[in-house]
Design an enzyme around this catalytic site. Structure first.
Site, PDB file in Angstrom:
ATOM      1  N   GLY A  18       0.844  -1.193   0.000  1.00 55.70           N
ATOM      2  CA  GLY A  18       0.000   0.000   0.000  1.00 55.70           C
ATOM      3  C   GLY A  18       0.875   1.237   0.000  1.00 55.70           C
ATOM      4  O   GLY A  18       2.005   1.203   0.503  1.00 55.70           O
ATOM      5  N   GLN A  24       3.018  10.028   1.185  1.00 56.47           N
ATOM      6  CA  GLN A  24       4.304   9.326   1.255  1.00 56.47           C
ATOM      7  C   GLN A  24       5.211   9.641   0.066  1.00 56.47           C
ATOM      8  O   GLN A  24       6.401   9.335   0.102  1.00 56.47           O
ATOM      9  CB  GLN A  24       4.079   7.808   1.324  1.00 56.47           C
ATOM     10  CG  GLN A  24       3.416   7.359   2.618  1.00 56.47           C
ATOM     11  CD  GLN A  24       3.255   5.862   2.646  1.00 56.47           C
ATOM     12  OE1 GLN A  24       2.275   5.332   2.141  1.00 56.47           O
ATOM     13  NE2 GLN A  24       4.224   5.155   3.218  1.00 56.47           N
ATOM     14  N   CYS A  72       5.452   0.007   7.445  1.00 54.21           N
ATOM     15  CA  CYS A  72       5.166   1.148   6.583  1.00 54.21           C
ATOM     16  C   CYS A  72       6.417   1.465   5.766  1.00 54.21           C
ATOM     17  O   CYS A  72       7.522   1.488   6.318  1.00 54.21           O
ATOM     18  CB  CYS A  72       4.781   2.346   7.446  1.00 54.21           C
ATOM     19  SG  CYS A  72       4.365   3.817   6.505  1.00 54.21           S
ATOM     20  N   LEU A  73       6.240   1.719   4.482  1.00 56.90           N
ATOM     21  CA  LEU A  73       7.394   2.034   3.630  1.00 56.90           C
ATOM     22  C   LEU A  73       8.098   3.316   4.093  1.00 56.90           C
ATOM     23  O   LEU A  73       9.273   3.507   3.792  1.00 56.90           O
ATOM     24  CB  LEU A  73       6.953   2.184   2.171  1.00 56.90           C
ATOM     25  CG  LEU A  73       6.484   0.896   1.483  1.00 56.90           C
ATOM     26  CD1 LEU A  73       5.982   1.197   0.074  1.00 56.90           C
ATOM     27  CD2 LEU A  73       7.597  -0.150   1.453  1.00 56.90           C
ATOM     28  N   HIS A 127      -4.947   1.632   7.122  1.00 59.12           N
ATOM     29  CA  HIS A 127      -3.588   2.183   7.304  1.00 59.12           C
ATOM     30  C   HIS A 127      -3.342   3.327   6.318  1.00 59.12           C
ATOM     31  O   HIS A 127      -2.847   4.391   6.701  1.00 59.12           O
ATOM     32  CB  HIS A 127      -2.574   1.038   7.106  1.00 59.12           C
ATOM     33  CG  HIS A 127      -1.136   1.437   7.127  1.00 59.12           C
ATOM     34  ND1 HIS A 127      -0.233   0.951   8.049  1.00 59.12           N
ATOM     35  CD2 HIS A 127      -0.417   2.252   6.301  1.00 59.12           C
ATOM     36  CE1 HIS A 127       0.967   1.480   7.813  1.00 59.12           C
ATOM     37  NE2 HIS A 127       0.886   2.260   6.753  1.00 59.12           N
ATOM     38  N   GLU A 128      -3.717   3.108   5.062  1.00 61.32           N
ATOM     39  CA  GLU A 128      -3.459   4.130   4.028  1.00 61.32           C
ATOM     40  C   GLU A 128      -4.378   5.349   4.208  1.00 61.32           C
ATOM     41  O   GLU A 128      -3.953   6.487   3.992  1.00 61.32           O
ATOM     42  CB  GLU A 128      -3.621   3.538   2.630  1.00 61.32           C
ATOM     43  CG  GLU A 128      -2.721   2.341   2.309  1.00 61.32           C
ATOM     44  CD  GLU A 128      -1.255   2.532   2.643  1.00 61.32           C
ATOM     45  OE1 GLU A 128      -0.756   3.669   2.590  1.00 61.32           O
ATOM     46  OE2 GLU A 128      -0.596   1.525   2.978  1.00 61.32           O
ATOM     47  N   HIS A 182      -2.942   7.639   6.596  1.00 58.13           N
ATOM     48  CA  HIS A 182      -1.900   8.505   6.014  1.00 58.13           C
ATOM     49  C   HIS A 182      -2.514   9.787   5.448  1.00 58.13           C
ATOM     50  O   HIS A 182      -1.888  10.850   5.499  1.00 58.13           O
ATOM     51  CB  HIS A 182      -1.182   7.786   4.865  1.00 58.13           C
ATOM     52  CG  HIS A 182      -0.021   6.934   5.271  1.00 58.13           C
ATOM     53  ND1 HIS A 182       1.104   7.424   5.875  1.00 58.13           N
ATOM     54  CD2 HIS A 182       0.197   5.601   5.130  1.00 58.13           C
ATOM     55  CE1 HIS A 182       1.973   6.435   6.088  1.00 58.13           C
ATOM     56  NE2 HIS A 182       1.438   5.312   5.653  1.00 58.13           N
TER      57      HIS A 182
END
Ligand code: NI
Length: 151
Positions: free
Chosen positions: A46, A51, A93-94, A135-136, A139
């Site tokens: 994701g 991000q 998380c990236l 989660h996204e 963000h």
């Protein structure tokens, strides 16, 4: 397509609130294509626009490595219409490499969003897809999973 730079923890962009996309323009479609490429290159499931430094309500996800019955998704201006159940599961998380932890999320969600073609869709999601979507969407509100650890 082009790879985008993934912003890391500490970058103020990750803490900002995003704006709705007024129109799914060619530019927005290109953004989603580049976000997919960036996510796949980083072996993520994701990725949300903040991000990559874009403060718009856009996210991409593809949980097929963990749930082959799922499909890749672009969600634009997503809203959680319904959420029920609660389940704890590990997240990473990236933008926060090397960190993982258990987060409680709703087990099932129904999300309304625009897709890459600008069509409104309503998606009932469960399991890993529900987790990643939540989660996204966090963000897009400047919230990171580490904020929810131990909650
Ligand atoms: Ni993340």
């Amino acid at each position: 397509m082009a790879l985008l730079e993934i912003k890391l923890f500490g970058c103020p962009t990750l803490r900002r609130k995003t704006e709705p996309v007024p129109e799914v323009s060619a530019e927005v479609k290109t953004l989603t294509d580049n976000m997919y490429e960036t996510m796949y290159e980083a072996e993520g499931i994701g990725l949300a626009a903040p991000q990559v430094g874009v403060l718009q309500q856009v996210l991409v996800m593809d949980v097929t490595p963990q749930d082959p019955s799922s499909t890749p998704m672009v969600l634009i201006n997503p809203e959680i219409l319904e959420a029920d159940g609660q389940v704890s599961g590990e997240e990473g998380c990236l933008s926060i490499p090397g960190v993982a932890g258990d987060v409680k999320r709703a087990e099932h969600v129904c999300i309304r969003a625009l897709d890459r073609d600008g069509q409104q869709v309503e998606l009932p999601l469960s399991g890993i897809a529900a987790r990643v979507a939540q989660h996204e969407i966090d963000h897009l509100d400047g919230i990171l999973f580490v904020d929810r650890l131990g909650a």
